[in-house]
Every structure is written in C-alpha cells, then in structure tokens.
Design an enzyme around this catalytic site. Sequence first.
Site, PDB file in Angstrom:
ATOM      1  CB  ILE A 152      38.295  41.959  45.382  1.00 29.87           C
ATOM      2  CG1 ILE A 152      38.124  41.334  44.002  1.00 29.87           C
ATOM      3  CG2 ILE A 152      39.739  41.825  45.838  1.00 29.87           C
ATOM      4  CD1 ILE A 152      39.001  41.976  42.930  1.00 29.87           C
ATOM      5  CG  ASP A 153      34.771  43.590  43.083  1.00 33.65           C
ATOM      6  OD1 ASP A 153      35.590  44.423  43.506  1.00 33.65           O
ATOM      7  OD2 ASP A 153      34.646  43.314  41.886  1.00 33.65           O
TER       8      ASP A 153
ATOM      9  CG  ASN B 276      40.813  38.192  43.565  1.00 33.51           C
ATOM     10  OD1 ASN B 276      41.558  37.892  44.482  1.00 33.51           O
ATOM     11  ND2 ASN B 276      40.938  39.322  42.888  1.00 33.51           N
TER      12      ASN B 276
ATOM     13  CG  ASP C  17      28.392  46.333  50.465  1.00 29.25           C
ATOM     14  OD1 ASP C  17      27.674  46.543  49.470  1.00 29.25           O
ATOM     15  OD2 ASP C  17      27.937  45.900  51.553  1.00 29.25           O
TER      16      ASP C  17
ATOM     17  CG  ASP D 144      35.296  50.504  42.421  1.00 31.17           C
ATOM     18  OD1 ASP D 144      34.829  50.281  41.293  1.00 31.17           O
ATOM     19  OD2 ASP D 144      36.477  50.257  42.730  1.00 31.17           O
TER      20      ASP D 144
ATOM     21  CG  PHE E  51      38.741  39.357  36.059  1.00 33.70           C
ATOM     22  CD1 PHE E  51      39.477  39.425  34.891  1.00 33.70           C
ATOM     23  CD2 PHE E  51      37.796  40.353  36.295  1.00 33.70           C
ATOM     24  CE1 PHE E  51      39.285  40.461  33.987  1.00 33.70           C
ATOM     25  CE2 PHE E  51      37.604  41.383  35.398  1.00 33.70           C
ATOM     26  CZ  PHE E  51      38.346  41.442  34.243  1.00 33.70           C
ATOM     27  CD1 TRP E  52      41.949  32.819  38.994  1.00 39.23           C
ATOM     28  CD2 TRP E  52      41.890  34.999  39.425  1.00 39.23           C
ATOM     29  NE1 TRP E  52      43.251  33.261  39.092  1.00 39.23           N
ATOM     30  CE2 TRP E  52      43.245  34.584  39.360  1.00 39.23           C
ATOM     31  CE3 TRP E  52      41.615  36.345  39.682  1.00 39.23           C
ATOM     32  CZ2 TRP E  52      44.302  35.452  39.547  1.00 39.23           C
ATOM     33  CZ3 TRP E  52      42.665  37.207  39.865  1.00 39.23           C
ATOM     34  CH2 TRP E  52      43.990  36.770  39.797  1.00 39.23           C
TER      35      TRP E  52
ATOM     36  CD  GLU F 173      35.892  43.675  37.738  1.00 39.47           C
ATOM     37  OE1 GLU F 173      36.776  43.167  38.446  1.00 39.47           O
ATOM     38  OE2 GLU F 173      36.125  44.594  36.949  1.00 39.47           O
TER      39      GLU F 173
END
Length: 341
Positions: free
Chosen positions: A173-174, A171, A118, A57, A192-193, A228
């Site tokens: 994140i990211d 979610n 990030d 990442d 996801f989700w 994602e």
Amino acid sequence: MSSVFSARPRSRFRLAGLLAAALVIAAAVPAVLHIRSADAAEYPGPGVVSGNITVHDPTMVKGPDGTYLMAATAPGIALRTSTDRTKFSYTGLAFPNGSATWTDEYTGTKDGNLWAPDLSYRNGKYYLYYSASSFGKNKSAIFLATSTTGRPGSWTNQGKIYSTTTSSNHNAIDPNLIVDRQGKWWLSLGSFWSGIKMIELNPSTGKRISGSSTVHSIASRPGSTALEAPAIIYHAGYYYLFTSWDSCCKGKDSTYKIMVGRSKTITGPYKDRPGKLLTEGGGTQVLGTHGTVIGPGGQSLIQDGDGDVLVYHYYDGADNGVAKLGINRISWDSSNWPFVS
C-alpha cells in the site's frame, strides 16, 4: 496514511459526505513566512485553503494547463481541482460510481475504499497509483490507472502493479512514484510490518520491470511497526524520504507526525540529520501536532514553480477532529535539511 489498531497496517475511516457541500477552513498564517530551523519545536499553521477540503491522504499534481488535480482516499478515488492551489472543488470519482470491482478481492467488500493514491503527470498523461487492502490484513495490492484529462470517469485501469499476501513481511500500500536523476522510475511503498520498500518500474509502461524480483528496504523501525506513507523528492544532490510515524485516523487522539531522512542514491542508505540509518529507526521530524493541528501526515510532495510544497491531512482540534487538507511550503536550511514554512 495510517493505523488505528496495532494488529493492522492501517485503519481507514470511510470518507463520508464526499458529495456534500464544501467546507471552508480559515487557517491563520502570518503575513510574513515564519522561517525557522529544521529542528525547531514550533511549526507554522497550514496555509489558507478553502472549498472542499475534508480529505484524507491527499496527493496533488499540476497539469499542463496550470490546473491542480488532487486525489484522495475514497471508494473510486476522490478527485478535486484548484486553479490557485488554495480553493479546491470536488469534481467526482476517478472511476464511474466509485466502482472498481477488480480491487474487491483486496478490500474485502464491494467497491471499498481505495487508499493513499499517488498522482503524477508524465508522457502526456496522468498516472494514478493507488492501493487496495482490508483492515488488519497485508493481503494488498497496488494498481495503476491513467488518463489524458484527469477528469472523473476518464481513468483507464492498467492493472495490478504489485501485491502482497498474508505470508509477506511487508504490505503493498501507500505507493509513491519517483523518477531518479538518470530517468529510472521507482515506486516506494509500504506500511507497518517490516517498513518501507522500493521496486523499479518500466518507464514505458509504468509497471514493474518484467522479471525483476528485487525489493529494496529503505526504512524501518525496530521495536515499532508504526511507519508508512513514503514520499520522495530530490533536492541539492540528495533524495529525501518523507514518512508518517505513529497513529492516524483517531481524530483528536491521532499521534501522526512527518519524518524525513536523505540519501545520495535513490535506493539508500537513507540517514536522518544526526546520521542514523532510517533502516535502524532513524528519522528527523519535519511536522507534528501543534495547537489545533493534530496528527499531520499522509503526506505527498509537489515541486511547483514557486518551490517545494508539502501536502498532507491533519485533524482539526477546533472542529471535532475532522480531517482537513494542509498545505505548506518546504524551505531548506543551510545544511539542506527541509523545514515547514
């Protein structure tokens, strides 16, 4: 950025050996850039990089002195630097000894992995957004740290920016920061989700605008949650949303790939090349498995002096599926769609 198990938003492997000797990759690239159409089946190899390039990442920014600073998933966030965007040196962890106790509630362990950072440089300092979560849970949070130097141990925790609970439909994140053409700050996020979301930030603090509850949905995959890692750049009148699809973190069995869509406005609607909405499963492939380059994804983008650059990880099929750093130029075809060069 990734998932190994279908029941969870991602499955991070723990980055071992961050302080080990640097690994060197000699990824062959042609002497002349291989220019191709955006929908061609073949891709050029990653550009030549060397040094400490076992990474997951990656996100990169160019500082005011011309030095590149890279951050990546690790306990305490792993940092690397480069003077030429080619040779990278591991410099340490953003937080002393990798300790970020304020995230333990979300990682489910003491000083666990902090995911998918990030990086950007604005207002005379570095901004580092990063996420904390635990496997199979969407009780997650995105935090912000800042530093005037970017050096290990120099980062100040600015607190939690956004969080989700086990009852949320997405979610936290990211994270990825994008400043639009009007100077507004936006953070895309999600894994996801129900897909990729976006919230507006206060430019003076880097945090969510006080009192705002608006969450924009900008991409999803009906029938699949394997979406994602948002990353957005602006080019020729459009905002381009890059995402990672399918499975990460399985080494040589990974199926990650990088997809893109674009929109005239920052909050969408984003559409792929044929015109399908990204909120309806649309996406045009930019980079996928080719040769020994397996499952590229977890991407970020940097708009450098020599053009737009894609930064990502992939699994090296010639080296037991070790995760390595990939860097390629992004070129644009006559219809202003991106392709790897």
